[in-house]
Design an enzyme around this catalytic site. Structure first.
Site, PDB file in Angstrom:
ATOM      1  N   CYS A  34     -17.596  -7.576  -4.519  1.00  0.00           N
ATOM      2  CA  CYS A  34     -16.830  -6.336  -4.393  1.00  0.00           C
ATOM      3  C   CYS A  34     -17.153  -5.742  -3.031  1.00  0.00           C
ATOM      4  O   CYS A  34     -18.300  -5.354  -2.773  1.00  0.00           O
ATOM      5  CB  CYS A  34     -17.213  -5.373  -5.516  1.00  0.00           C
ATOM      6  SG  CYS A  34     -16.414  -3.750  -5.417  1.00  0.00           S
TER       7      CYS A  34
ATOM      8  N   ARG B 205      -8.914  -1.669  -5.329  1.00  0.00           N
ATOM      9  CA  ARG B 205      -9.327  -0.476  -6.071  1.00  0.00           C
ATOM     10  C   ARG B 205      -9.029   0.799  -5.300  1.00  0.00           C
ATOM     11  O   ARG B 205      -9.484   0.982  -4.171  1.00  0.00           O
ATOM     12  CB  ARG B 205     -10.821  -0.537  -6.404  1.00  0.00           C
ATOM     13  CG  ARG B 205     -11.296   0.651  -7.258  1.00  0.00           C
ATOM     14  CD  ARG B 205     -12.687   0.427  -7.802  1.00  0.00           C
ATOM     15  NE  ARG B 205     -12.714  -0.769  -8.619  1.00  0.00           N
ATOM     16  CZ  ARG B 205     -13.633  -1.727  -8.526  1.00  0.00           C
ATOM     17  NH1 ARG B 205     -14.593  -1.632  -7.644  1.00  0.00           N
ATOM     18  NH2 ARG B 205     -13.578  -2.777  -9.308  1.00  0.00           N
TER      19      ARG B 205
ATOM     20  N   CYS C 165     -21.643  -4.199 -12.811  1.00  0.00           N
ATOM     21  CA  CYS C 165     -21.653  -4.243 -11.355  1.00  0.00           C
ATOM     22  C   CYS C 165     -22.828  -3.403 -10.866  1.00  0.00           C
ATOM     23  O   CYS C 165     -23.223  -2.442 -11.525  1.00  0.00           O
ATOM     24  CB  CYS C 165     -20.335  -3.680 -10.807  1.00  0.00           C
ATOM     25  SG  CYS C 165     -20.235  -3.594  -8.995  1.00  0.00           S
TER      26      CYS C 165
ATOM     27  N   CYS D  73     -32.304   8.499   0.524  1.00  0.00           N
ATOM     28  CA  CYS D  73     -32.080   7.223   1.199  1.00  0.00           C
ATOM     29  C   CYS D  73     -32.469   7.334   2.676  1.00  0.00           C
ATOM     30  O   CYS D  73     -32.108   8.307   3.347  1.00  0.00           O
ATOM     31  CB  CYS D  73     -30.622   6.801   1.072  1.00  0.00           C
ATOM     32  SG  CYS D  73     -30.261   5.194   1.819  1.00  0.00           S
TER      33      CYS D  73
ATOM     34  N   CYS E 276     -20.581   0.207 -13.241  1.00  0.00           N
ATOM     35  CA  CYS E 276     -21.304  -0.044 -12.002  1.00  0.00           C
ATOM     36  C   CYS E 276     -22.474   0.930 -11.876  1.00  0.00           C
ATOM     37  O   CYS E 276     -22.302   2.134 -12.088  1.00  0.00           O
ATOM     38  CB  CYS E 276     -20.380   0.096 -10.798  1.00  0.00           C
ATOM     39  SG  CYS E 276     -21.145  -0.414  -9.237  1.00  0.00           S
TER      40      CYS E 276
ATOM     41  N   CYS F 200     -22.566  10.018   4.132  1.00  0.00           N
ATOM     42  CA  CYS F 200     -23.234   9.971   2.831  1.00  0.00           C
ATOM     43  C   CYS F 200     -24.123  11.180   2.547  1.00  0.00           C
ATOM     44  O   CYS F 200     -25.083  11.444   3.284  1.00  0.00           O
ATOM     45  CB  CYS F 200     -24.066   8.693   2.723  1.00  0.00           C
ATOM     46  SG  CYS F 200     -24.798   8.496   1.076  1.00  0.00           S
TER      47      CYS F 200
ATOM     48  N   CYS G 207     -26.068   6.699   7.255  1.00  0.00           N
ATOM     49  CA  CYS G 207     -24.613   6.610   7.082  1.00  0.00           C
ATOM     50  C   CYS G 207     -24.011   8.011   7.218  1.00  0.00           C
ATOM     51  O   CYS G 207     -24.359   8.923   6.460  1.00  0.00           O
ATOM     52  CB  CYS G 207     -24.274   6.011   5.728  1.00  0.00           C
ATOM     53  SG  CYS G 207     -25.074   4.419   5.406  1.00  0.00           S
TER      54      CYS G 207
END
Length: 334
Positions: free
Chosen positions: A188, A260, A128, A52, A96, A59, A56
């Site tokens: 979400c 959640r 999802c 990616c 998901c 991550c 972040c």
């Protein structure tokens, strides 16, 4: 009554109550608005891992960090469908699919994901996706494929956001949520605690979520899982009292939302998780991994459910009886 006009002062007062009073209040709200004996069981699969371009700080899938995560291209459809079937057989009702993309691009990979959405939806699971930023047209295409929910977390407060991510803005995140909502897809969106933020940042994030034009249908509360090689590798573990404050405050602010208990559950005892359910959590991710980080497996969660007297929430419970879900030939009985 559901409110979207909470003031920051009100959220601050709720959050800073003595923790036992806060949990007691949240439990009362939970009992009034939710079925307290059921928990939504979700499974998250990384369908495209690593590489990616974002930065972040938490991550392990960011290409710029050396975390040992092996990048792979989009999984074959058959492998995804097999994972979805195994998740359903183990008791999950929402599946998901996550891809380590900055944003969706209108290309062959997106077309393949749309096909995956259709096929998983055909299994009777709520589908999802978390695929990064998207535009209105892409949200509409996902909706037409049968997507039930889209995850796009705010992560933290607007004020702290620039300390964690510089490759996209807070408004980018809010705009994606707006596109998802406009398409009629369930929203979400939650955040992560343990990123070096203050209580004020946590309060501000909850305030942002609770004052959106409509509450997210699902709010994941994640505790940072520090990963070697990321800038936040040395952050201390979030304790259960911090999780309880977040979950209980979210439950009070957003009574109709699924809250959640997400990342960080691997390090929590059954007793700590039970306190979170008492405080208003009514959804978990089950399965050995959350994208690339460890998570309790299905058998451990089934044992916990048996001990606590919990049962999995049925798929499509919020869909009106007799309604037809896009991508499925049969009608849904709630």
């Amino acid at each position: 009554m559901l409110r979207t006009n909470w003031t920051l002062a009100e959220v601050n007062a709720i959050y800073h109550q003595p923790v036992l009073e806060l949990v007691t209040q949240a439990a009362a709200v939970h009992q009034q608005h939710q079925a307290t004996g059921e928990v939504q069981v979700c499974t998250l699969l990384s369908v495209k891992t690593g590489g990616c371009p974002e930065d972040c700080s938490y991550c392990p899938q960011a290409a710029r960090y050396h975390t040992g995560v092996q990048a792979h291209k989009l999984l074959p459809d058959a492998e995804v469908l097999d994972s979805a079937r195994r998740a359903k057989d183990a008791g999950s009702t929402r599946f998901c699919m996550g891809a380590a993309w900055r944003e969706i691009r209108d290309n062959r990979d997106f077309d393949r994901v749309l096909g995956m959405v259709e096929q998983v939806n055909g299994l009777g699971l709520e589908v999802c996706c978390t695929l990064g930023m998207l535009n209105e047209y892409q949200a509409e295409r996902l909706k037409q494929a049968g997507l039930y929910a889209y995850n796009h977390n705010l992560d933290t407060s607007a004020a702290h956001y620039g300390e964690i991510i510089t490759t996209r803005t807070y408004d980018d995140r809010l705009n994606t949520l707006e596109h998802v909502r406009k398409a009629g897809i369930s929203v979400c969106s939650g955040g992560i605690i343990g990123l070096g933020e203050t209580d004020e940042d946590r309060i501000a994030m909850l305030h942002t979520l609770a004052t959106l034009p409509a509450h997210p249908e699902s709010v994941p509360v994640n505790a940072l899982v520090p990963v070697a090689g990321t800038p936040l590798a040395d952050q201390p573990r979030v304790n259960v009292w911090e999780m309880l404050r977040m979950i209980a405050t979210a439950r009070i602010l957003m009574p109709g939302t699924m809250v959640r208990l997400s990342a960080g559950r691997q390090e929590m005892s059954v007793t700590e998780q039970a306190l979170c359910f008492l405080a208003g959590a009514n959804s978990i991710f089950s399965g050995e991994k959350l994208l690339t980080t460890p998570n309790p497996d299905f058998a451990a969660d089934q044992d916990m459910f048996a001990l606590l007297g919990l049962k999995p929430r049925k798929s499509f419970k919020d869909v009106p009886q007799g309604a037809v879900v896009l991508g499925r030939s049969e009608t849904v009985v709630a």
